[in-house]
Design an enzyme around this catalytic site. Structure first.
Site, PDB file in Angstrom:
ATOM      1  N   VAL A 278       0.838  -1.200   0.000  1.00  0.00           N
ATOM      2  CA  VAL A 278       0.000   0.000   0.000  1.00  0.00           C
ATOM      3  C   VAL A 278       0.873   1.250   0.000  1.00  0.00           C
ATOM      4  CG1 VAL A 278      -1.646   1.341   1.390  1.00  0.00           C
ATOM      5  CG2 VAL A 278      -1.995  -1.096   1.073  1.00  0.00           C
ATOM      6  N   ASP A 325      -4.075  23.940 -41.168  1.00  0.00           N
ATOM      7  CA  ASP A 325      -4.716  24.227 -42.442  1.00  0.00           C
ATOM      8  C   ASP A 325      -4.637  25.731 -42.679  1.00  0.00           C
ATOM      9  OD1 ASP A 325      -6.416  23.739 -44.739  1.00  0.00           O
ATOM     10  OD2 ASP A 325      -8.025  24.656 -43.576  1.00  0.00           O
TER      11      ASP A 325
END
Length: 882
Positions: A278, A325
């Site tokens: 843990v 673009d």
């Protein structure tokens, strides 16, 4: 294929009539066979699928395994705590991505919901989704094309196809044109395509393809077939999860080995092993990362950015190439007049005087078919009307004073159009068209309001002006006139002037390109437009300096991958490229080791948006297909907003990196504390509930505060992007983690040993491990020792977090008020740490003891060592530099 067939051949193949269309019965039959004329969308995730997709993470797997083992060992409280963390993390991620999807849905526009179709010889309005192959559709200016069609009639028909081809100007269409096999989309004059817009004229078209069989449908299928790529952060966290999983298993195996060698109780050691496993896992990390990204997404909404996928924010910080673009992204997708030639001189449009050049301005307005108010018509004509409006010309008043009586429409053979008007009782013809054609029909020239005979010198000047405008990639139009007559006259004209126009660059784009370059990010323009136009815009924005940095789609199709890889280092403008070539370019940059962002708004951008590491679509002007393919959407269509997004991405990564180093140094401290104690044959300094408390509560609050820490934006954008494979522990991160982890372990063990050492001193026993073990065998001493270790470990994280805000700056020079969450986290963390030693039911739950004020003082001093170390290292560093 229909572009190569005549109208009669098309009708026969489609089994349709070019005058009466299909019968209603036949249309219903075909609809039953082919289905709706609509694009297929990717099936949206259900709530359950979305929830479980959030759990698909190696770190979450480790947590779930720890929870399962805790249940097996009947450590129910530990299992519940872990389960709450896992579920909360999944819910936060699911909610945030749901918000992004809803924001995207609100941006969606219906694609051509209605269409006018001729069936049984009657014109009727139908839902565009009900169109079938063979339907005869009526097209007019302003309508969106509802399906792919072969034209059977056309009158001055023009279609704006930038979303599909990248061409910024409308394409002239002709029903009589017969194409050749393999022609590019932009050159097929007898075809119109779904989602494009009719800008001028009218026509009739036979539907040749619907839904996913259309050109836009083929592109949409490319998007749906693309696989999801992991972001760099997801890969790093995935690697971290695997390492922690292996570490947990090794720790468990090592402890079992030690238990056998020391003849310990195996069940007790199994519990200790689980505690160490843990401790190896930062339980709060998934939640911290998710919340940091979610908060960043919220901040980005304020700068007009919708993020569809949480991890995309961080990926922006690693971007080294922005492929954009041109049309609508770097430019405004709106033709604008920039230069004029009139009165024998070239002048910027701002210097054009309306009174001096009144005839030129009148010709622009009167010899014009566009409608500015509705933005219908040829973009070049709209640009002329916009210019006239800027001079205060009222078109309605002008047309009332000089009404149009006759016209000769534009056609591709004459390359001009003419309109005939009456000014009082005098007829006047205005002619507009290609400058070389207009000049060849002129015999006079207007100079400063005087009509002079056109001399060879005048013609040479005009041609030089034409060449100059062509060099700047301006689209040119000339205007001429002739007085007299009762019909339009196209000979013996008076040359009034010439204008040069183009789709202008966005004003903010040049600054963004310069900022990107300073930040080590290169901008690459990819467009379907002509190379001259692309080069002119690229040079204007600072993307290219020479023509050698440009490449056409034809060149791209003829070179091998090896040569492309070499050329990519230099080429920054790609022109006349097809959609699949955009994907090829993005892939090439990725294979060269770049993280690539692709921006775009058209259908033709969608596959490359999907392929890029980050796809960025335009929200207002972007097509729905582009938005669906993108990871994020700019709602203001502003290229410069990407600069803020990259800045945010870099800041998020730095903050997550700080949080990871902070949490793992804490975990290393926990592991080292427990492992060293167990190796020495002593009791475990921490219970598993202590570790979970620190990892989930005491650690996570400061880690979250580090995750939202304000960064120096200017400094972040002055450094090159991190490398794609860079570890979270690069740039000194590993040394920092180990140093602070071991320091925290040292002070925690010191706190753990204080009570037994004091007891041995009081009993005059020698300081040996054996005596230490005997002391800790007493329940009261062990419980108090564990409380000391637990308290120091918890508080040390709060001090460590303050120093982690900036490893290169003293805490006395930090502006602590700019991160109020850190102040709150430290105060709340301290109160919670006090609560587990002062509130009775928490004392019982965690097995702690009540502490006196003096004890709190001693433990606080020990816990402050990480902050003291921070200051000492800064002093040593400054001394070494001096």
């Amino acid at each position: 294929m229909f572009e190569t067939k005549s109208i009669q051949e098309t009708c026969r193949e489609l089994q349709s009539d070019a005058e009466r269309g299909l019968t209603g019965q036949e249309a219903v039959r075909r609809y039953g066979i082919h289905g709706k004329n609509a694009l297929q969308e990717k099936r949206k995730k259900t709530v359950i699928e979305s929830f479980f997709s959030q759990l698909n993470d190696p770190l979450i797997y480790v947590l779930l395994a720890a929870a399962a083992i805790s249940v097996f060992l009947e450590e129910t409280s530990d299992a519940i705590i872990i389960a709450v963390v896992v579920v909360s993390n999944a819910v936060v991620g699911m909610i945030q991505e749901g918000k992004a999807q809803r924001a995207l849905d609100s941006l969606k526009k219906l694609v051509s919901p209605k269409a006018f179709v001729i069936r049984d010889g009657d014109l009727q309005e139908v839902e565009a989704s009900t169109l079938v192959v063979g339907d005869l559709v009526s097209l007019e200016a302003g309508c969106q094309v509802p399906a792919d069609m072969r034209l059977v009639e056309s009158t001055k028909l023009q279609a704006e196809e930038s979303a599909l081809t990248g061409e910024s100007l409308p394409a002239a269409k002709s029903a009589v044109f017969i194409g050749q096999e393999g022609m590019p989309l932009g050159d097929r004059q007898n075809m119109v395509y779904m989602s494009t817009v009719i800008t001028g004229g009218r026509g009739l078209g036979l539907v040749t393809a619907t839904g996913m069989d259309t050109e836009i449908g083929k592109i949409a299928s490319l998007i749906n077939d693309g696989k999801e790529e992991q972001t760099p952060l997801q890969k790093r966290l995935g690697d971290l999860g695997k390492v922690l999983s292996i570490l947990s298993l090794l720790l468990c195996a090592a402890l079992f080995g030690i238990a056998l060698l020391q003849h310990r109780n195996l069940f007790e050691m199994l519990l200790t092993a689980i505690s160490l496993a843990v401790a190896a896992v930062p339980e709060g990390l998934p939640a911290v990362v998710t919340i940091c990204l979610a908060l960043s997404v919220t901040r980005m909404v304020k700068v007009h950015t919708i993020v569809r996928k949480l991890p995309s924010v961080e990926t922006l910080g690693a971007v080294s190439i922005v492929c954009s673009d041109k049309t609508g992204t770097l430019t405004q997708n709106r033709m604008t007049v920039e230069q004029c030639y009139a009165g024998q001189r070239m002048l910027p449009v701002q210097e054009l005087d309306r009174q001096e050049y009144e005839a030129l301005v009148e010709g622009m307005v009167l010899c014009n078919d566009a409608v500015l108010e509705d933005h219908i018509g040829d973009p070049t004509e709209l640009a002329l009307l916009q210019l006239a409006r800027s001079f205060g010309v009222d078109r309605a008043e002008l047309e009332k004073r000089m009404p149009r009586r006759r016209e000769l429409p534009f056609d591709s053979e004459r390359k001009m159009m003419s309109t005939f008007h009456y000014r009082g009782n005098t007829g006047v013809t205005y002619v507009k068209g290609a400058p070389d054609v207009i000049l060849g029909r002129c015999t006079h020239i207007m100079v400063h309001g005087q009509c002079l005979p056109l001399q060879p010198g005048h013609s040479r000047q005009i041609r030089r002006a034409m060449e100059r405008m062509a060099d700047e990639a301006l689209r040119t139009l000339a205007v001429a006139m002739r007085l007299g007559g009762q019909t339009p006259q196209e000979q013996g004209l008076t040359f009034l002037g010439m204008v040069g126009m183009r789709d202008p660059a966005r004003p903010e784009a040049a600054g963004a390109v310069a900022t990107f370059r300073q930040a080590g990010v290169e901008t690459v323009m990819i467009t379907g437009d002509h190379v001259d136009t692309a080069y002119a815009i690229g040079r204007q924005l600072g993307i290219v300096q020479s023509r050698e940095q440009c490449m056409t789609g034809q060149e791209l199709s003829q070179i091998q991958e090896e040569e492309l890889a070499q050329r990519l280092a230099q080429v920054r403008v790609f022109a006349r490229v097809a959609p699949e070539q955009k994907v090829q370019i993005v892939t090439g940059f990725q294979q060269a080791g770049h993280i690539v962002a692709m921006t775009g708004d058209g259908v033709n951008d969608a596959p490359s948006l999907k392929k890029a590491d980050i796809g960025i679509a335009m929200g207002a002007a972007g097509t729905d297909v582009a938005k669906q393919a993108a990871d994020m959407i700019l709602t203001d269509d502003n290229f410069a907003t990407i600069e803020k997004a990259i800045e945010e991405g870099r800041g998020v990564y730095e903050n997550i990196r700080k949080s990871v180093i902070f949490l793992l140094s804490s975990n290393l401290g926990e592991i080292a504390t427990m492992f060293l104690a167990v190796i020495c044959g002593l009791a475990s300094p921490l219970r598993s509930s202590h570790i979970l408390w620190i990892n989930l509560i005491t650690d996570s609050l400061p880690a979250l505060a580090l995750g939202v820490d304000p960064n120096d934006a200017g400094s972040l954008m002055q450094h090159p992007p991190r490398k794609p494979g860079e570890s979270l522990f690069a740039r000194g991160g590993l040394v920092c983690t180990c140093f602070y982890g071991l320091l925290i372990a040292a002070i925690s063990l010191t706190a753990f040993f204080l009570i037994p050492l004091l007891a041995m001193k009081n009993q005059h026993l020698p300081f040996t491990l054996e005596n230490m073990g005997r002391m800790m065998a007493q329940e009261g001493i062990l419980r108090r020792s564990q409380t000391y270790a637990f308290t120091v470990l918890g508080m040390s994280q709060l001090f460590h977090a303050v120093g982690m805000r900036d490893m290169g700056r003293s805490v006395f020079r930090m502006n602590h008020l700019e991160n109020k969450l850190m102040i709150l986290a430290c105060i709340l963390g301290l109160l919670l740490q006090v609560a587990v030693t002062e509130i009775p039911f928490l004392i019982a739950a965690f097995g702690t003891t009540h502490l006196q004020w003096a004890e709190w003082g001693i433990l606080a001093l020990l816990a402050s060592f990480p902050l003291l170390a921070h200051e000492v290292m800064l002093l040593v560093g400054r001394h070494d530099r001096s």
